[in-house]
Design an enzyme around this catalytic site. Structure first.
Site, short mmCIF file in Angstrom:
data_model
loop_
_atom_site.label_atom_id
_atom_site.label_comp_id
_atom_site.label_asym_id
_atom_site.label_seq_id
_atom_site.Cartn_x
_atom_site.Cartn_y
_atom_site.Cartn_z
N ARG A 1 0.82 -1.23 0.00
CA ARG A 1 0.00 0.00 0.00
C ARG A 1 0.85 1.27 0.00
O ARG A 1 0.52 2.27 0.62
CB ARG A 1 -0.95 0.04 1.21
CG ARG A 1 -2.00 -1.00 1.24
CD ARG A 1 -2.94 -0.95 0.02
NE ARG A 1 -3.71 -2.17 0.03
CZ ARG A 1 -3.28 -3.30 -0.53
NH1 ARG A 1 -2.14 -3.35 -1.20
NH2 ARG A 1 -4.00 -4.38 -0.47
N SER B 1 -10.87 -0.30 3.10
CA SER B 1 -10.17 -0.45 4.38
C SER B 1 -9.72 0.93 4.86
O SER B 1 -9.05 1.65 4.12
CB SER B 1 -8.93 -1.32 4.21
OG SER B 1 -9.31 -2.56 3.67
N GLU C 1 -5.32 4.39 5.83
CA GLU C 1 -4.97 4.11 4.43
C GLU C 1 -5.39 5.26 3.51
O GLU C 1 -4.60 5.69 2.66
CB GLU C 1 -5.60 2.78 3.99
CG GLU C 1 -5.20 2.37 2.60
CD GLU C 1 -5.86 1.06 2.16
OE1 GLU C 1 -5.67 0.04 2.82
OE2 GLU C 1 -6.56 1.08 1.14
C1 LIG Z 1 -15.61 0.11 -1.31
C2 LIG Z 1 -14.12 0.32 -1.49
C3 LIG Z 1 -13.28 -0.77 -1.60
C4 LIG Z 1 -11.89 -0.60 -1.78
N1 LIG Z 1 -11.10 -1.70 -1.89
C5 LIG Z 1 -9.77 -1.56 -2.08
C6 LIG Z 1 -8.93 -2.70 -2.21
O1 LIG Z 1 -9.38 -3.85 -2.19
N2 LIG Z 1 -7.60 -2.50 -2.38
C7 LIG Z 1 -7.05 -1.25 -2.44
O2 LIG Z 1 -5.83 -1.14 -2.61
N3 LIG Z 1 -7.83 -0.15 -2.34
C8 LIG Z 1 -9.16 -0.27 -2.15
N4 LIG Z 1 -9.96 0.84 -2.01
C9 LIG Z 1 -9.35 2.17 -2.03
C10 LIG Z 1 -9.40 2.87 -3.41
O3 LIG Z 1 -10.42 2.36 -4.21
C11 LIG Z 1 -8.08 2.76 -4.16
O4 LIG Z 1 -7.03 3.30 -3.41
C12 LIG Z 1 -8.13 3.47 -5.52
O5 LIG Z 1 -6.96 3.22 -6.25
C13 LIG Z 1 -8.31 4.98 -5.39
O6 LIG Z 1 -8.56 5.48 -6.69
P1 LIG Z 1 -9.27 6.86 -6.92
O7 LIG Z 1 -9.19 7.17 -8.36
O8 LIG Z 1 -10.62 6.83 -6.32
O9 LIG Z 1 -8.32 7.83 -6.11
P2 LIG Z 1 -8.72 9.15 -5.32
O10 LIG Z 1 -9.46 8.77 -4.08
O11 LIG Z 1 -9.37 10.10 -6.21
O12 LIG Z 1 -7.29 9.67 -4.90
C14 LIG Z 1 -6.48 8.94 -4.00
C15 LIG Z 1 -5.08 9.59 -3.98
O13 LIG Z 1 -4.47 9.45 -5.25
C16 LIG Z 1 -4.19 10.74 -5.81
N5 LIG Z 1 -4.45 10.65 -7.24
C17 LIG Z 1 -5.61 10.30 -7.85
N6 LIG Z 1 -5.44 10.28 -9.19
C18 LIG Z 1 -4.14 10.61 -9.41
C19 LIG Z 1 -3.34 10.77 -10.58
N7 LIG Z 1 -3.82 10.56 -11.80
N8 LIG Z 1 -2.03 11.12 -10.43
C20 LIG Z 1 -1.50 11.33 -9.20
N9 LIG Z 1 -2.21 11.21 -8.06
C21 LIG Z 1 -3.50 10.84 -8.17
C22 LIG Z 1 -5.12 11.70 -5.08
O14 LIG Z 1 -4.61 13.03 -5.09
C23 LIG Z 1 -5.13 11.09 -3.70
O15 LIG Z 1 -3.95 11.45 -3.00
C24 LIG Z 1 -11.35 0.70 -1.83
C25 LIG Z 1 -12.22 1.81 -1.73
C26 LIG Z 1 -13.58 1.62 -1.55
C27 LIG Z 1 -14.49 2.81 -1.46
#
Ligand SMILES: Cc1cc2nc3c(=O)[nH]c(=O)nc-3n(C[C@H](O)[C@H](O)[C@H](O)COP(=O)(O)OP(=O)(O)OC[C@H]3O[C@@H](n4cnc5c(N)ncnc54)[C@H](O)[C@@H]3O)c2cc1C
EC number: 1.3.1.98
Length: 365
Positions: free
Chosen positions: A174, A253, A357
């Site tokens: 992570r 998480s 996280e």
């Molecule tokens: C129901 C649920 C289940 C989940 N299960 C998992 C799981 O099994 N495993 C896991 O690892 N995660 C899990 N997550 C967490 C999450 O989905 C992941 O971390 C996902 O990759 C976040 O993507 P996002 O586009 O929504 O990022 P955001 O929430 O929009 O951003 C997260 C971070 O990344 C940065 N960011 C976003 N896009 C970019 C970019 N293009 N360039 C640079 N920085 C960027 C943002 O500034 C922020 O710091 C879960 C979340 C939920 C709600």
């Protein structure tokens, strides 16, 4: 900052710009105040132009993908929020390239349809492809660090687009160089090398998945079956987004699994015996370099925070101890109060400090 209804103030091509724009609807928690300015970019050029403009003006910049790993403070974000909504899915043999704004779980579905293995167990994870390298997204025995070959990003320090090979991403559990140095790299595209295993999955690594599939760890199964099984397991834990189900108004998480040194684990192990009895054994997984990973969900549960814990609008999921959720009407402060209570309770019981996280914006635990 005023929370007023947002109004489009400018439209340059397909770039959309709003002022005093609510950010809560852009997050899976549905929490957080407005941004001074919100830009939605749909091409790499628009992303880079928006980043350069913010950097030139000295405005703080917040990158948003799917908002599924973000905890935004109730006061919002005093700066430019840039929503990355680029699209692009391209397959060349086993080589996959995704634009940062591609919906991750949809892209996984397409690789499974194409008969390619390597990310099928990451189905159902919300958010964008561009965010997957940030925390080295992982689940059910797979992590993107195993298949990513390169990350193409705009480097805000060098003010140029760079290609970062996997070996330079400093991926770990992570974590990555992108999370360690937040905001420096704006991910534009991610490249993966998948495996053509004739419609079969990668070897199943995770014991729970193997059990659900009725196979032994290391076996391969049909790609589609692997994906569907993971989706079913995730749904049962509220880990697949469903707007009707408050158990999924979360960031998945909320805490990472603690990785302990040999001495820390020995002290923790002794504490578990003292507290829960001589027969009690905490979960323990080898994590390299003499470290041991234990389970945050187990710690939270054993510290007395069981599924559904809480009386306010922010509570622990009724399906998974590790997910903090908004039951509707919560504020970020409600969520953080619950998170702090859990951290303090686990620390008091076991001497371990849980680490959040999701990325926090304008607030901290
Ligand atoms: C129901 C649920 C289940 C989940 N299960 C998992 C799981 O099994 N495993 C896991 O690892 N995660 C899990 N997550 C967490 C999450 O989905 C992941 O971390 C996902 O990759 C976040 O993507 P996002 O586009 O929504 O990022 P955001 O929430 O929009 O951003 C997260 C971070 O990344 C940065 N960011 C976003 N896009 C970019 C970019 N293009 N360039 C640079 N920085 C960027 C943002 O500034 C922020 O710091 C879960 C979340 C939920 C709600």
């Amino acid at each position: 900052m005023r929370a007023v209804p947002s109004v489009p103030s400018r439209s340059l091509g397909r770039v959309q710009e709003l002022h005093d724009a609510p950010l809560a609807p852009l997050t899976t928690f549905r929490l957080g105040g407005p941004a001074t300015r919100l830009i939605t970019a749909t091409t790499d050029e628009e992303v880079i132009a928006a980043v350069r403009e913010a950097d030139d003006s000295g405005a703080p910049l917040l990158l948003i993908g799917g908002g599924s790993n973000l905890v935004i403070g109730d006061k919002g974000f005093d700066g430019t929020a840039l929503r990355i909504a680029t699209r692009g899915f391209s397959l060349d043999g086993t080589r996959l390239e995704l634009a940062a704004g591609e919906v991750w779980t949809d892209a996984v579905g397409r690789t499974v349809e194409a008969g390619l293995a390597g990310i099928e167990c990451l189905a159902g994870i919300p958010g964008s492809a561009g965010a997957t390298p940030i925390q080295n997204v992982g689940a059910y025995g797979q992590e993107v660090s195993s298949t990513i070959t390169e990350v193409i990003a705009y480097d805000r320090r060098a003010r140029e687009t760079v290609t970062i090979p996997n070996a330079e991403c400093a991926f770990s559990y992570r974590h990555s160089r992108f999370k360690a140095d937040p905001g420096r790299h704006v991910v534009l595209r991610v490249r993966f090398e998948l495996e053509d295993a004739q419609g079969l999955s990668a070897p199943v690594k995770y014991a729970e998945t193997a059990r659900a599939l009725g196979v032994e760890p290391g076996d391969r199964v049909s790609l589609a079956v692997a994906r569907e099984t993971v989706l079913k397991l995730r749904s049962g834990k509220g880990m697949v987004l469903d707007p009707e189900d408050h158990d999924t108004w979360s960031a998945g998480s909320f805490f990472t699994n603690p990785v302990l040194t040999h001495e820390e684990f020995a002290a923790f192990h002794a504490r578990v015996k003292e507290l829960l009895g001589a027969d009690a054994e905490p979960p323990a997984y080898a994590a390299g370099d003499g470290h041991t990973k234990t389970s945050a969900a187990w710690l939270i549960d054993k510290a007395g925070f069981t599924k559904g814990y809480g009386t306010g609008p922010a509570r622990i999921s009724t399906k998974h101890t590790l997910a903090l959720t908004n039951r509707g009407g919560a504020t970020t402060e409600d969520l953080l109060a619950l998170a702090r209570e859990v951290v303090a309770g686990v620390r008091e019981a076991f001497g371990i400090t849980l680490v959040n996280e999701p990325v926090t914006v304008g607030v901290s635990l």
